[in-house]
Design a protein around this motif. Structure first.
Motif, PDB file in Angstrom:
ATOM      1  N   THR A 175       0.823  -1.174  -0.100  1.00 37.56           N
ATOM      2  CA  THR A 175       0.138  -0.026  -0.176  1.00 37.56           C
ATOM      3  C   THR A 175       0.824   1.120   0.016  1.00 37.56           C
ATOM      4  N   ASP A 176       0.330   2.460  -0.442  1.00 36.84           N
ATOM      5  CA  ASP A 176       0.988   3.586  -0.432  1.00 36.84           C
ATOM      6  C   ASP A 176      -0.376   4.676   0.067  1.00 36.84           C
ATOM      7  N   VAL A 177      -0.529   4.320   1.271  1.00 40.29           N
ATOM      8  CA  VAL A 177      -1.684   5.150   2.125  1.00 40.29           C
ATOM      9  C   VAL A 177      -1.231   6.398   2.419  1.00 40.29           C
ATOM     10  N   SER A 178      -1.861   7.308   1.827  1.00 37.42           N
ATOM     11  CA  SER A 178      -1.383   8.969   2.269  1.00 37.42           C
ATOM     12  C   SER A 178      -2.348   9.425   3.576  1.00 37.42           C
ATOM     13  N   SER A 179      -1.950  10.481   4.057  1.00 41.31           N
ATOM     14  CA  SER A 179      -2.698  11.115   5.418  1.00 41.31           C
ATOM     15  C   SER A 179      -4.213  11.277   4.484  1.00 41.31           C
ATOM     16  N   GLY A 180      -5.037  11.316   5.712  1.00 43.59           N
ATOM     17  CA  GLY A 180      -6.414  11.507   5.328  1.00 43.59           C
ATOM     18  C   GLY A 180      -7.530  10.923   6.288  1.00 43.59           C
ATOM     19  N   ILE A 181      -8.589  10.793   5.774  1.00 44.85           N
ATOM     20  CA  ILE A 181      -9.777  10.553   6.591  1.00 44.85           C
ATOM     21  C   ILE A 181      -9.617   8.718   6.605  1.00 44.85           C
ATOM     22  N   ASP A 182     -10.751   7.996   6.905  1.00 40.26           N
ATOM     23  CA  ASP A 182     -10.804   6.911   7.247  1.00 40.26           C
ATOM     24  C   ASP A 182     -10.663   6.033   6.112  1.00 40.26           C
ATOM     25  N   LEU A 183     -10.244   4.654   6.058  1.00 38.02           N
ATOM     26  CA  LEU A 183      -9.998   3.772   4.898  1.00 38.02           C
ATOM     27  C   LEU A 183     -11.223   2.814   4.698  1.00 38.02           C
ATOM     28  N   THR A 184     -11.453   2.552   3.301  1.00 40.90           N
ATOM     29  CA  THR A 184     -12.148   1.720   2.772  1.00 40.90           C
ATOM     30  C   THR A 184     -11.446   0.500   2.042  1.00 40.90           C
ATOM     31  N   VAL A 185     -11.292  -0.628   2.544  1.00 42.82           N
ATOM     32  CA  VAL A 185     -10.612  -1.763   2.112  1.00 42.82           C
ATOM     33  C   VAL A 185     -11.557  -2.710   1.599  1.00 42.82           C
ATOM     34  N   ILE A 235     -16.164  -5.689   1.853  1.00 44.41           N
ATOM     35  CA  ILE A 235     -15.927  -4.588   1.866  1.00 44.41           C
ATOM     36  C   ILE A 235     -15.689  -4.005   3.330  1.00 44.41           C
ATOM     37  N   VAL A 236     -14.897  -3.463   4.008  1.00 45.25           N
ATOM     38  CA  VAL A 236     -14.684  -3.136   5.525  1.00 45.25           C
ATOM     39  C   VAL A 236     -14.298  -1.646   5.317  1.00 45.25           C
ATOM     40  N   HIS A 237     -14.803  -1.131   6.312  1.00 49.54           N
ATOM     41  CA  HIS A 237     -14.174   0.285   7.022  1.00 49.54           C
ATOM     42  C   HIS A 237     -13.214   0.375   8.042  1.00 49.54           C
ATOM     43  N   LEU A 238     -12.172   0.846   8.104  1.00 52.52           N
ATOM     44  CA  LEU A 238     -11.127   0.991   9.066  1.00 52.52           C
ATOM     45  C   LEU A 238     -10.957   2.655   9.530  1.00 52.52           C
ATOM     46  N   SER A 239     -11.014   2.783  10.792  1.00 51.74           N
ATOM     47  CA  SER A 239     -10.891   4.091  11.371  1.00 51.74           C
ATOM     48  C   SER A 239      -9.260   4.398  11.586  1.00 51.74           C
ATOM     49  N   THR A 240      -9.359   5.676  11.413  1.00 53.20           N
ATOM     50  CA  THR A 240      -7.824   6.501  11.439  1.00 53.20           C
ATOM     51  C   THR A 240      -7.582   7.029  12.734  1.00 53.20           C
ATOM     52  N   PRO A 241      -6.538   6.638  13.572  1.00 47.63           N
ATOM     53  CA  PRO A 241      -6.351   7.439  14.797  1.00 47.63           C
ATOM     54  C   PRO A 241      -5.906   8.736  14.593  1.00 47.63           C
ATOM     55  N   PRO A 242      -5.896   9.721  15.721  1.00 49.83           N
ATOM     56  CA  PRO A 242      -5.863  11.129  15.392  1.00 49.83           C
ATOM     57  C   PRO A 242      -4.565  11.531  14.541  1.00 49.83           C
ATOM     58  N   ALA A 243      -3.409  10.873  14.900  1.00 46.66           N
ATOM     59  CA  ALA A 243      -2.103  11.071  14.539  1.00 46.66           C
ATOM     60  C   ALA A 243      -1.725  10.380  13.585  1.00 46.66           C
ATOM     61  N   VAL A 267      -7.784  -5.949  -5.218  1.00 46.63           N
ATOM     62  CA  VAL A 267      -7.775  -5.087  -3.993  1.00 46.63           C
ATOM     63  C   VAL A 267      -7.972  -3.620  -4.109  1.00 46.63           C
ATOM     64  N   THR A 268      -8.733  -3.026  -3.582  1.00 42.63           N
ATOM     65  CA  THR A 268      -8.799  -1.567  -3.593  1.00 42.63           C
ATOM     66  C   THR A 268      -8.512  -1.024  -2.034  1.00 42.63           C
ATOM     67  N   ILE A 269      -7.716   0.017  -1.813  1.00 43.72           N
ATOM     68  CA  ILE A 269      -7.659   0.455  -0.409  1.00 43.72           C
ATOM     69  C   ILE A 269      -7.655   2.033  -0.836  1.00 43.72           C
ATOM     70  N   GLU A 270      -8.856   2.376  -0.283  1.00 41.13           N
ATOM     71  CA  GLU A 270      -9.122   4.296  -0.516  1.00 41.13           C
ATOM     72  C   GLU A 270      -9.463   4.795   0.702  1.00 41.13           C
ATOM     73  N   ARG A 271      -8.977   6.194   0.644  1.00 41.63           N
ATOM     74  CA  ARG A 271      -9.219   6.937   1.640  1.00 41.63           C
ATOM     75  C   ARG A 271     -10.575   7.168   1.613  1.00 41.63           C
ATOM     76  N   GLY A 272     -11.465   7.501   2.887  1.00 38.18           N
ATOM     77  CA  GLY A 272     -12.876   7.972   2.559  1.00 38.18           C
ATOM     78  C   GLY A 272     -13.650   6.902   2.660  1.00 38.18           C
ATOM     79  N   SER A 273     -14.967   7.136   2.273  1.00 36.88           N
ATOM     80  CA  SER A 273     -15.939   5.855   2.114  1.00 36.88           C
ATOM     81  C   SER A 273     -16.271   5.929   0.777  1.00 36.88           C
ATOM     82  N   SER A 274     -16.348   4.611   0.199  1.00 36.49           N
ATOM     83  CA  SER A 274     -16.723   4.534  -1.309  1.00 36.49           C
ATOM     84  C   SER A 274     -17.489   3.026  -1.254  1.00 36.49           C
ATOM     85  N   ASP A 275     -18.021   2.877  -2.312  1.00 36.10           N
ATOM     86  CA  ASP A 275     -18.893   1.657  -2.619  1.00 36.10           C
ATOM     87  C   ASP A 275     -17.861   0.279  -2.789  1.00 36.10           C
TER      88      ASP A 275
END
Length: 471
Positions: A175-185, A235-243, A267-275
């Motif tokens: 993965t190459d997850v950048s900073s942002g809101i929660d993840l949709t995997v 499809i699952v959603h993961l929360s992001t800790p504050p830092a 496989v898709t790994i996205e910031r935010g909520s998606s379908d």
């Protein structure tokens, strides 16, 4: 302007988008639209082009931003279907480029509202087509293999992780997850047998690389059952800790028997909520952000515009413009909308819904001189005062428009009702040219000898050629 292929990319900063990988990150597949053009040319905006000049004034290589344009003639509906996309654009504009170099704004295409946000898939090996690069065995130390047995959901290959001893089977995803809101995997999952639990985990770190908490979400029993012996989308959603800035994402199946396996694809790994629907850089409207099949990708929403004022039987191109500072333009390949011996009327308020009609014959028409003749006193010859040019075409006989059922008659009267100019496109033998704007005067309906049970009608009206209404 010559229409030779090379004539459109003579500047140092012009690039040709195509099914070939030029420039880097280019769409690698022709558009999956029968009859659609597969190539386009990217030119950066003037601000961007100036900003990338070197000290000696030479141009640096231009990075292709993604995006493109494809056009498809639809003669059965009398429209040119334009599909356009540009990552992270707020809005776009569409211009029609005629063969003589004339630029015409497309009605309904200035501006083009972008229907959604650009999606980004941070998985760097989303469908395992180029091997298992970046994937790592985790819990249970499974053996990772690339399988091509015809059952892959995306492409031709998928990842299979097999454990030797009973227990857990874990796989770390690249993965190459950048900073942002929660993840949709999201991923396509196949289990060799029932697992007691299945979880998706994200181990977070802060901007200094310090380890933070781990976010985890488990699949329900029903979700696990759907994936036993067959691929099923999860499809699952993961929360992001504050830092939390970046994360290591892995999947873990628990309670598998010896020799059990976990198979993954799409496989898709996205910031935010998606379908959670799958895409990668080979998806229509998407772009690889690095190496093909082994990098993250961005998917721009598709904008589809039906141009019901496209000239018939004439080569045209379309130019997609992103007016932002980092924008530019994309110029499509040329295509022709054939008339197929059909006549079309288009209302300016409904440019995507031209109406097919039947014209009885070629027009009888003329051009007014716009002059006055004055007889001077004691001069045998008169004096004329004339406009610099004659008028546009004016009918010397009424145009005859035929309809063949009650619905088309009602539609034509509705089109005439608000007295707006109408755009007429007809085959070349009708002698109207590729398209002409007409203002119709008093119209009359005539059954022209048809029996009561016959539904055709003739609607006749004088007409004058007028300028196109403002876009």
């Amino acid at each position: 302007m010559p229409w030779a292929e090379g004539a459109w990319a003579r500047t140092a900063f012009a690039a040709r988008g195509s099914g070939a990988a030029a420039p880097p990150g280019q769409q690698t597949l022709p558009p999956p639209i029968p009859g659609g053009t597969p190539h386009w040319i990217y030119t950066p905006g003037r601000t961007l082009a100036f900003g990338i000049r070197g000290w000696a004034g030479r141009m640096s290589p231009t990075a292709y931003p993604g995006g493109g344009i494809s056009i498809r003639p639809v003669p059965e509906r009398g429209v040119m279907e334009v599909t356009a996309w540009w990552p992270d654009a707020d809005f776009l504009s569409l211009v029609r480029l005629r063969r003589d170099g004339t630029l015409e704004p497309v009605r309904g295409g200035s501006p083009v509202p972008v229907p959604g946000d650009t999606r980004r898939n941070a998985c760097q090996n989303p469908s395992f087509e180029a091997g298992l690069n970046g994937t790592l065995p985790d819990l249970g130390t499974p053996t990772l293999t690339q399988v091509s047995d015809g059952t892959a959901t995306e492409g031709s290959s998928y990842l299979k992780a097999t454990i030797a001893a009973a227990g857990s089977c874990g796989v770390v995803l690249p993965t190459d997850v950048s900073s942002g809101i929660d993840l949709t995997v999201a991923f396509d999952l196949k289990l060799s047998s029932a697992a007691s639990a299945f979880a998706v985990q994200a181990q977070w770190v802060d901007s200094s690389g310090n380890t933070l908490t781990t976010s985890a979400t488990g699949l329900t029993g029903n979700d696990i059952n759907r994936s036993i012996g067959q691929f099923a989308r999860q499809i699952v959603h993961l929360s992001t800790p504050p830092a939390g800035v970046s994360a290591t994402v892995k999947v873990v199946a628990s309670g598998l028997p010896a020799g059990g396996s976990v198979s993954l694809d799409g496989v898709t790994i996205e910031r935010g909520s998606s379908d959670g629907s799958y895409f990668d850089g080979a998806t229509y409207g998407a772009t690889w952000l690095g190496v093909t099949d082994l990098s993250a990708s961005a998917l721009a929403p598709l904008c589809v515009i039906d141009d019901g004022e496209c000239p018939v039987d004439e080569l045209v191109r379309y130019v997609l413009v992103n007016p932002s500072r980092k924008g530019g333009s994309m110029t499509s390949d040329a295509a022709t909308l054939p008339s197929l011996d059909r006549v079309w009327l288009t209302h300016p308020k409904r440019p995507d819904q031209p109406m097919q009609i039947f014209c009885a014959k070629r027009p009888l028409r003329g051009k007014k001189a716009g002059q006055g003749v004055f007889q001077a006193i004691d001069d045998p010859l008169a004096i004329t005062v004339s406009q610099r040019r004659r008028s546009g075409w004016v009918s010397t006989e009424e145009i005859q428009l035929w309809t063949f059922d009650e619905q088309s008659t009602a539609d034509l009267w509705e089109m005439l009702d608000d007295n707006q100019p109408l755009f007429l496109r007809a085959p070349a033998d009708h002698n109207y040219g590729p398209g002409i704007w007409l203002s119709l005067s008093d119209a009359n309906e005539d059954p022209d000898g048809a029996a009561d049970w016959q539904k055709w009608l003739k609607i006749s009206s004088p007409w004058v050629q007028v300028a196109a209404p403002a876009v």
